[in-house]
Scaffold this active site. Structure first.
Site, PDB file in Angstrom:
ATOM      1  N   CYS A  97      39.006  43.896  28.753  1.00  0.00           N
ATOM      2  CA  CYS A  97      38.333  43.462  29.061  1.00  0.00           C
ATOM      3  C   CYS A  97      37.256  42.506  27.584  1.00  0.00           C
ATOM      4  O   CYS A  97      37.574  43.495  26.720  1.00  0.00           O
ATOM      5  CB  CYS A  97      37.059  44.073  30.157  1.00  0.00           C
ATOM      6  SG  CYS A  97      36.323  45.354  29.190  1.00  0.00           S
ATOM      7  N   GLU A  98      37.229  41.564  27.576  1.00  0.00           N
ATOM      8  CA  GLU A  98      36.500  41.007  26.457  1.00  0.00           C
ATOM      9  C   GLU A  98      35.347  41.863  25.854  1.00  0.00           C
ATOM     10  O   GLU A  98      34.665  42.071  24.579  1.00  0.00           O
ATOM     11  CB  GLU A  98      36.360  39.724  26.041  1.00  0.00           C
ATOM     12  CG  GLU A  98      35.226  39.073  27.647  1.00  0.00           C
ATOM     13  CD  GLU A  98      35.052  37.290  27.383  1.00  0.00           C
ATOM     14  OE1 GLU A  98      34.178  36.697  27.558  1.00  0.00           O
ATOM     15  OE2 GLU A  98      36.733  37.237  27.238  1.00  0.00           O
ATOM     16  N   HIS A  99      34.266  42.509  26.958  1.00  0.00           N
ATOM     17  CA  HIS A  99      32.970  42.756  26.424  1.00  0.00           C
ATOM     18  C   HIS A  99      33.309  44.362  26.453  1.00  0.00           C
ATOM     19  O   HIS A  99      32.185  44.510  25.120  1.00  0.00           O
ATOM     20  CB  HIS A  99      31.738  43.090  27.763  1.00  0.00           C
ATOM     21  CG  HIS A  99      31.775  41.703  28.637  1.00  0.00           C
ATOM     22  ND1 HIS A  99      32.366  41.397  30.615  1.00  0.00           N
ATOM     23  CD2 HIS A  99      32.169  40.672  28.552  1.00  0.00           C
ATOM     24  CE1 HIS A  99      32.049  39.975  30.337  1.00  0.00           C
ATOM     25  NE2 HIS A  99      31.727  39.233  29.261  1.00  0.00           N
ATOM     26  N   HIS A 100      34.209  45.029  26.393  1.00  0.00           N
ATOM     27  CA  HIS A 100      33.849  46.781  26.171  1.00  0.00           C
ATOM     28  C   HIS A 100      35.514  46.772  26.067  1.00  0.00           C
ATOM     29  O   HIS A 100      35.679  47.717  25.344  1.00  0.00           O
ATOM     30  CB  HIS A 100      33.259  47.914  26.602  1.00  0.00           C
ATOM     31  CG  HIS A 100      32.355  47.522  27.713  1.00  0.00           C
ATOM     32  ND1 HIS A 100      32.160  46.594  28.927  1.00  0.00           N
ATOM     33  CD2 HIS A 100      31.627  47.700  27.502  1.00  0.00           C
ATOM     34  CE1 HIS A 100      31.151  46.696  29.226  1.00  0.00           C
ATOM     35  NE2 HIS A 100      30.151  47.072  28.908  1.00  0.00           N
ATOM     36  N   GLN A 138      38.098  39.086  34.200  1.00  0.00           N
ATOM     37  CA  GLN A 138      39.569  38.573  35.125  1.00  0.00           C
ATOM     38  C   GLN A 138      39.410  37.268  36.158  1.00  0.00           C
ATOM     39  O   GLN A 138      40.280  36.940  36.614  1.00  0.00           O
ATOM     40  CB  GLN A 138      38.755  39.690  36.702  1.00  0.00           C
ATOM     41  CG  GLN A 138      40.034  39.578  37.840  1.00  0.00           C
ATOM     42  CD  GLN A 138      39.945  40.522  38.459  1.00  0.00           C
ATOM     43  OE1 GLN A 138      40.184  41.713  38.269  1.00  0.00           O
ATOM     44  NE2 GLN A 138      39.858  40.530  39.815  1.00  0.00           N
ATOM     45  N   HIS A 166      39.231  47.981  37.014  1.00  0.00           N
ATOM     46  CA  HIS A 166      38.491  47.546  35.108  1.00  0.00           C
ATOM     47  C   HIS A 166      37.983  49.069  35.064  1.00  0.00           C
ATOM     48  O   HIS A 166      36.917  49.503  35.232  1.00  0.00           O
ATOM     49  CB  HIS A 166      37.361  46.249  35.776  1.00  0.00           C
ATOM     50  CG  HIS A 166      37.610  45.837  35.783  1.00  0.00           C
ATOM     51  ND1 HIS A 166      37.941  44.133  34.874  1.00  0.00           N
ATOM     52  CD2 HIS A 166      38.049  45.168  36.898  1.00  0.00           C
ATOM     53  CE1 HIS A 166      38.044  43.158  35.010  1.00  0.00           C
ATOM     54  NE2 HIS A 166      38.370  43.083  36.490  1.00  0.00           N
ATOM     55  N   CYS A 168      36.020  50.028  32.320  1.00  0.00           N
ATOM     56  CA  CYS A 168      35.022  49.199  31.904  1.00  0.00           C
ATOM     57  C   CYS A 168      33.874  49.833  32.819  1.00  0.00           C
ATOM     58  O   CYS A 168      32.733  50.422  32.954  1.00  0.00           O
ATOM     59  CB  CYS A 168      34.331  48.938  31.207  1.00  0.00           C
ATOM     60  SG  CYS A 168      34.635  46.533  32.704  1.00  0.00           S
TER      61      CYS A 168
END
Length: 207
Positions: A97-100, A138, A166, A168
């Site tokens: 994931c690009e956030h975490h 996603q 996920h 995260c």
């Protein structure tokens, strides 16, 4: 076609030129993270960790170096008049994931309605890996796969479903174990005809 891909923004590599650091700089960044986590990067068990992490990143994010156009560029027109749905389901993938930057593990189900030509089945699995091996959401990877199939192959329709877990959500934050996220998107005939959508979902769920 290049103009189309760049305008849509989902198939091309990142538009902004990225200047990659050297391997030495990348390894130094990993050492900094180890220190920030509270460990000693000079202890025996961690001495080679920066080098291992950088090496693994080359594989985990290799999708930035690959082109969907090259993968889907070779097609076959000798299909004996076949024009019904082609479905490849349960394509396993691993992403981040690009956030975490935590793992996303799931399966992709992809169908298309050929318009006089088909693509090798393994190419569809490779397409999933190209987009999965990038920092993603996603929702984005679902749309990117559909756009690549639609723009490059130009079939009568495309359907994509992704089911993923996920880390995260399960490893941090709300820490909910066993939750699965499902995303779908449709192009062409699949978008226009609800019956085609139902048939796609039925084929995915029941074969």
């Amino acid at each position: 076609m290049d103009a189309i891909l760049n305008l849509r923004g989902t198939l091309a590599r990142p538009a902004k030129s990225v200047v990659r650091p050297t391997q030495k700089e990348a390894e130094a960044a990993v050492r900094t993270l180890l220190l920030w986590a509270g460990d000693d990067p000079d202890r025996e068990g961690l001495l080679d960790t920066p080098k291992r992490v950088v090496k693994s990143y080359k594989e985990l994010f290799s999708g930035y170096n690959e082109s969907p156009e090259e993968v889907l560029g070779t097609t076959f027109e000798e299909v004996s008049g076949f024009n019904d749905a082609v479905l490849v389901k349960d394509i396993e993938f691993h992403s981040h994931c690009e956030h975490h930057m935590l793992p996303v593990v799931g399966k992709a189900h992809i169908a298309y309605l050929p318009d006089g030509k088909v693509v090798g089945l393994s190419k569809i699995a490779r397409l999933v890996d190209i987009f999965a091996r990038r920092l993603q959401t996603q929702e984005s990877i679902t749309a990117q796969i559909a756009d690549a199939m639609d723009t490059i192959l130009r079939p009568r329709g495309v359907a994509v479903m992704i089911e993923a877990d996920h880390m995260c959500m399960s490893m941090r934050g709300i820490r909910k174990q066993g939750s699965t996220t499902i995303t779908t998107t449709f192009r062409g005939a699949y978008q226009e005809d609800i019956n085609e959508q139902v048939r796609f979902m039925t084929m995915v769920r029941h074969g």
